[in-house]
Scaffold this active site. Structure first.
Site, PDB file in Angstrom:
ATOM      1  N   ASN A   9       0.876  -1.181   0.000  1.00  0.00           N
ATOM      2  CA  ASN A   9       0.000   0.000   0.000  1.00  0.00           C
ATOM      3  C   ASN A   9       0.910   1.227   0.000  1.00  0.00           C
ATOM      4  O   ASN A   9       1.511   1.559   1.012  1.00  0.00           O
ATOM      5  CB  ASN A   9      -0.872  -0.036   1.266  1.00  0.00           C
ATOM      6  CG  ASN A   9      -1.682   1.235   1.445  1.00  0.00           C
ATOM      7  OD1 ASN A   9      -1.800   2.046   0.532  1.00  0.00           O
ATOM      8  ND2 ASN A   9      -2.256   1.395   2.641  1.00  0.00           N
ATOM      9  N   TRP A  10       1.014   1.882  -1.146  1.00  0.00           N
ATOM     10  CA  TRP A  10       1.960   3.000  -1.270  1.00  0.00           C
ATOM     11  C   TRP A  10       1.422   4.283  -0.654  1.00  0.00           C
ATOM     12  O   TRP A  10       2.144   5.296  -0.609  1.00  0.00           O
ATOM     13  CB  TRP A  10       2.315   3.221  -2.744  1.00  0.00           C
ATOM     14  CG  TRP A  10       3.115   2.117  -3.361  1.00  0.00           C
ATOM     15  CD1 TRP A  10       3.442   0.908  -2.783  1.00  0.00           C
ATOM     16  CD2 TRP A  10       3.707   2.101  -4.663  1.00  0.00           C
ATOM     17  NE1 TRP A  10       4.186   0.152  -3.661  1.00  0.00           N
ATOM     18  CE2 TRP A  10       4.374   0.856  -4.822  1.00  0.00           C
ATOM     19  CE3 TRP A  10       3.739   3.003  -5.726  1.00  0.00           C
ATOM     20  CZ2 TRP A  10       5.051   0.507  -5.984  1.00  0.00           C
ATOM     21  CZ3 TRP A  10       4.422   2.653  -6.886  1.00  0.00           C
ATOM     22  CH2 TRP A  10       5.072   1.417  -7.008  1.00  0.00           C
ATOM     23  N   LYS A  11       0.166   4.261  -0.226  1.00  0.00           N
ATOM     24  CA  LYS A  11      -0.455   5.455   0.401  1.00  0.00           C
ATOM     25  C   LYS A  11      -0.207   6.696  -0.454  1.00  0.00           C
ATOM     26  O   LYS A  11      -0.218   6.612  -1.672  1.00  0.00           O
ATOM     27  CB  LYS A  11       0.062   5.641   1.831  1.00  0.00           C
ATOM     28  CG  LYS A  11      -0.061   4.371   2.655  1.00  0.00           C
ATOM     29  CD  LYS A  11       0.127   4.598   4.121  1.00  0.00           C
ATOM     30  CE  LYS A  11       0.160   3.259   4.846  1.00  0.00           C
ATOM     31  NZ  LYS A  11       0.121   3.370   6.276  1.00  0.00           N
ATOM     32  N   HIS A  95      -9.535   0.747   4.829  1.00  0.00           N
ATOM     33  CA  HIS A  95      -8.267   0.947   5.539  1.00  0.00           C
ATOM     34  C   HIS A  95      -8.509   1.822   6.769  1.00  0.00           C
ATOM     35  O   HIS A  95      -9.307   2.760   6.723  1.00  0.00           O
ATOM     36  CB  HIS A  95      -7.227   1.598   4.610  1.00  0.00           C
ATOM     37  CG  HIS A  95      -5.849   1.553   5.169  1.00  0.00           C
ATOM     38  ND1 HIS A  95      -5.407   2.445   6.125  1.00  0.00           N
ATOM     39  CD2 HIS A  95      -4.818   0.697   4.944  1.00  0.00           C
ATOM     40  CE1 HIS A  95      -4.159   2.133   6.446  1.00  0.00           C
ATOM     41  NE2 HIS A  95      -3.783   1.081   5.748  1.00  0.00           N
ATOM     42  N   GLU A  97      -6.897   4.139   8.068  1.00  0.00           N
ATOM     43  CA  GLU A  97      -6.670   5.587   7.895  1.00  0.00           C
ATOM     44  C   GLU A  97      -7.933   6.247   7.347  1.00  0.00           C
ATOM     45  O   GLU A  97      -8.273   7.370   7.720  1.00  0.00           O
ATOM     46  CB  GLU A  97      -5.459   5.817   6.980  1.00  0.00           C
ATOM     47  CG  GLU A  97      -4.163   5.546   7.742  1.00  0.00           C
ATOM     48  CD  GLU A  97      -2.984   5.122   6.874  1.00  0.00           C
ATOM     49  OE1 GLU A  97      -3.035   5.298   5.647  1.00  0.00           O
ATOM     50  OE2 GLU A  97      -2.013   4.598   7.452  1.00  0.00           O
ATOM     51  N   GLU A 167      -5.414  -5.579  10.375  1.00  0.00           N
ATOM     52  CA  GLU A 167      -4.391  -4.558  10.624  1.00  0.00           C
ATOM     53  C   GLU A 167      -4.685  -3.850  11.945  1.00  0.00           C
ATOM     54  O   GLU A 167      -5.484  -2.916  11.981  1.00  0.00           O
ATOM     55  CB  GLU A 167      -4.405  -3.524   9.496  1.00  0.00           C
ATOM     56  CG  GLU A 167      -4.135  -4.091   8.136  1.00  0.00           C
ATOM     57  CD  GLU A 167      -3.576  -3.024   7.202  1.00  0.00           C
ATOM     58  OE1 GLU A 167      -2.456  -3.212   6.724  1.00  0.00           O
ATOM     59  OE2 GLU A 167      -4.243  -2.003   6.986  1.00  0.00           O
ATOM     60  N   GLY A 173       2.315   1.760  10.768  1.00  0.00           N
ATOM     61  CA  GLY A 173       3.228   2.894  10.647  1.00  0.00           C
ATOM     62  C   GLY A 173       3.911   3.277  11.944  1.00  0.00           C
ATOM     63  O   GLY A 173       4.534   4.336  12.044  1.00  0.00           O
ATOM     64  N   SER A 213       3.371  -2.654  10.289  1.00  0.00           N
ATOM     65  CA  SER A 213       4.827  -2.658  10.444  1.00  0.00           C
ATOM     66  C   SER A 213       5.485  -3.990  10.079  1.00  0.00           C
ATOM     67  O   SER A 213       6.394  -4.457  10.776  1.00  0.00           O
ATOM     68  CB  SER A 213       5.212  -2.228  11.872  1.00  0.00           C
ATOM     69  OG  SER A 213       4.756  -0.905  12.127  1.00  0.00           O
ATOM     70  N   GLY A 234       2.747  -1.165   4.325  1.00  0.00           N
ATOM     71  CA  GLY A 234       2.864   0.243   3.976  1.00  0.00           C
ATOM     72  C   GLY A 234       4.324   0.612   3.770  1.00  0.00           C
ATOM     73  O   GLY A 234       4.896   0.460   2.681  1.00  0.00           O
ATOM     74  N   GLY A 235       4.970   1.079   4.832  1.00  0.00           N
ATOM     75  CA  GLY A 235       6.336   1.615   4.763  1.00  0.00           C
ATOM     76  C   GLY A 235       7.325   0.754   3.986  1.00  0.00           C
ATOM     77  O   GLY A 235       8.048   1.252   3.114  1.00  0.00           O
TER      78      GLY A 235
HETATM   79  C1  PEP Z   1      -0.739  -0.214   5.930  1.00  0.00           C
HETATM   80  O1  PEP Z   1      -0.713   0.922   5.492  1.00  0.00           O
HETATM   81  O2  PEP Z   1      -1.694  -0.947   5.622  1.00  0.00           O
HETATM   82  C2  PEP Z   1       0.357  -0.649   6.799  1.00  0.00           C
HETATM   83  C3  PEP Z   1       0.276  -1.823   7.357  1.00  0.00           C
HETATM   84  O3  PEP Z   1       1.407   0.218   6.968  1.00  0.00           O
HETATM   85  P1  PEP Z   1       2.842  -0.116   7.679  1.00  0.00           P
HETATM   86  O4  PEP Z   1       3.340  -1.388   7.043  1.00  0.00           O
HETATM   87  O5  PEP Z   1       3.700   1.069   7.373  1.00  0.00           O
HETATM   88  O6  PEP Z   1       2.567  -0.283   9.123  1.00  0.00           O
END
Ligand code: PEP
Length: 252
Positions: A9-11, A95, A97, A167, A173, A213, A234-235
């Site tokens: 997920n490049w956000k 998601h 967010e 999640e 994050g 993470s 994500g990251g």
């Molecule tokens: C996400 O955005 O779905 C996520 C899990 O981010 P991260 O891996 O950065 O925690």
């Protein structure tokens, strides 16, 4: 039996040029993989650029969101069929967010899931509890509500195309991953919910990804758990070397 999936997920990251570079590199370096579904979700404006860069490769495209209507007076929104037209096979829905920043409800998320499936796309349906909910022993209740609400009115047949991502909000994050056992416990609980709502067959066939993470140094332990079928990342999906290492996770 369940094909693992690693989804990035490049956000709100990466320009068109950066998208092209990263997508093309992943397509090239992961060309030998056919046992894992590899998915990237760039921003809307980069979808067609990414689609071009991964054409014919093992890497598939997802959008990060959609609107639950096909066409009409919905300024600023994008429908599932337009995402399909742009080259997407998957859509991330619900998601945390978006639940938190944009107040998305289970009802709204359910409408998106239904429209996404109607358009022939596969939703990656996100659920997860906040830290406060976990610490006040509400985790199971919250997951139950999100699963029941999000999957309302879906048939067992439609579930064949649904991927769930657990999640925990406190792990997204933050660099704080759930332990392998905490994640496994939640996944096993979610699978039990699917059995109650649909059938044992659906529960056993549905892929449940872990997100929060996930990094090269913890992916192997998470992927060793019985009910963890992949990761939503994500990251660590923003750097080619890290994402490639996640896709090339090691089973003990
Ligand atoms: C996400 O955005 O779905 C996520 C899990 O981010 P991260 O891996 O950065 O925690």
């Amino acid at each position: 039996m369940r094909k693992p999936m690693i989804a990035g997920n490049w956000k709100l990251h990466k320009t068109l040029t950066e998208t092209k570079e990263l997508a093309a590199r992943l397509a090239d370096e992961l060309a030998d993989i056919d046992t894992i579904d590899i998915v990237i979700a760039p921003v809307f404006t980069s979808l067609t650029t990414a689609a071009e860069a991964i054409k014919g490769s093992a890497v598939k495209l997802a959008a990060q969101n959609c609107y639950p209507e096909e066409t009409g007076a919905f300024t600023g929104e994008v429908s599932p069929s337009l995402l399909k037209d742009a080259g997407c096979e998957y859509v991330i829905i619900g998601h945390s967010e978006r639940r938190q920043l944009l107040d998305e409800t289970d009802l709204f998320i359910n409408r998106k899931l239904l429209k996404t499936l109607d358009a022939g796309l596969q939703p990656i349906f996100c659920i997860g509890e906040t830290l406060q909910e976990r610490e006040s022993d509400q985790m199971l209740e919250v997951l139950t509500e999100q699963v029941k609400g999000g999957l309302a009115n879906l048939t067992a047949e439609q579930m064949e195309n649904v991927v769930i991502a657990y999640e925990p909000v406190w792990a997204i994050g933050t660099g704080k991953t759930a332990t392998d056992e905490q994640a496994q416990e939640a996944h096993s609980f979610i699978r039990g919910l699917l059995q109650g709502l649909f059938s044992q067959e659906v529960a056993l066939a549905t892929r449940i990804l872990y997100g929060g993470s996930v990094k090269p140094n913890n992916v192997d332990g998470l992927m060793a758990m019985d009910d963890i079928d992949g990761a939503l990342v994500g990251g660590a999906s923003l750097k080619a070397e890290d994402f490639i290492r996640l896709v090339r996770f090691q089973k003990p």
